[in-house]
Write an enzyme that holds these catalytic residues in place. Structure first.
Site: not given
Length: 248
Positions: A129, A216, A184
């Site tokens: 991330c 995500h 995402d």
């Protein structure tokens, strides 16, 4: 495995250290956390990586805000049901500027280099991330140290901002791997294409793959975004990269 403290210019970073446990030196890996921070699941990921023969350091990059865990988290994180969890990490995230992150990275790399648990070879970096952006910045800021860097379900890797991570492409000498999430909003297709273009034009050896159907945060088993298949794929790609590029 132990928690340790690492002094920095801005305070003391708490960090998790994972090691095969044989007392011998192993190739060093800097593990860059996601926004939910240093918690049991990230420690288990570091342990998994260490079991493959690496010494793994996972700093709490939000140490300026507080020691880990910087926010109280449930055992299972579902932002759709509890959007306040995402809001809660905002103040902590704002304490980490790109400049501060790179100052910290130098300190973490120095700590790894001085440790008797690491070998003399180059370092690998992996990030998740927001940590994917930190991994990319670290590879660009410390090309003489980083031989391999990977990022998974990265966020804002190639934006229009003047300090976007992809603008460091021209400094990178490491081999890179990116496993992007197909679904995402934090890393849309146009940003993936911009990142790919920057790396290709800079002559950076890299591979960039989009994991179809992945969300995500797909590697984070303590969240609703987890996907077993893309997580397994991520481990194969990451371990292949490190096996080729990191030596004792």
């Amino acid at each position: 495995m132990p928690m340790i403290d690492i002094p920095t210019r801005d305070g003391t970073a708490d960090a998790y250290l994972a090691h095969p446990g044989d007392g011998a030196p192993h190739p060093a890996v800097l593990f860059c956390m996601d926004a939910f921070g240093l918690r049991p699941h990230l420690k288990s990921m570091a342990d998994r990586l260490a079991s493959e023969g690496y010494t793994v350091l996972v700093p709490n990059v939000f140490y300026r805000y507080g020691r880990a865990p910087v926010v109280e988290l449930p055992e299972f994180i579902n932002p759709a049901e509890r959007p306040e969890l995402v809001q809660a990490v905002g103040p902590a995230a704002r304490t980490l500027t790109p400049e501060g992150a790179m100052r910290d990275a130098a300190v973490y790399l120095d700590w790894l280099a001085a440790s008797p648990l690491t070998g003399d070879g180059p370092v690998g970096v992996t990030g998740y991330c927001m940590g994917a952006g930190l991994a990319l910045r670290t590879a660009g800021a410390h090309p003489e140290r980083i031989a391999a860097a990977a990022g998974f379900h990265g966020a804002r890797l190639a934006t229009d901002a003047p300090d976007s991570p992809h603008l460091l492409a021209g400094h990178i000498t490491a081999e890179l791997y990116f496993g992007h999430a197909d679904r995402d909003s934090a890393n849309p297709a146009d940003q993936i294409a911009r990142l790919e273009k920057a790396l290709t034009e800079a002559g950076v050896e890299h591979r960039s793959e989009v994991y179809e159907g992945a969300l995500h945060g797909f590697t984070q088993a303590d969240t609703a975004m987890y996907g077993a298949e893309p997580t397994d794929r991520h481990w194969v790609a990451l371990l292949d990269l490190f096996a080729r590029r990191l030596t004792d």
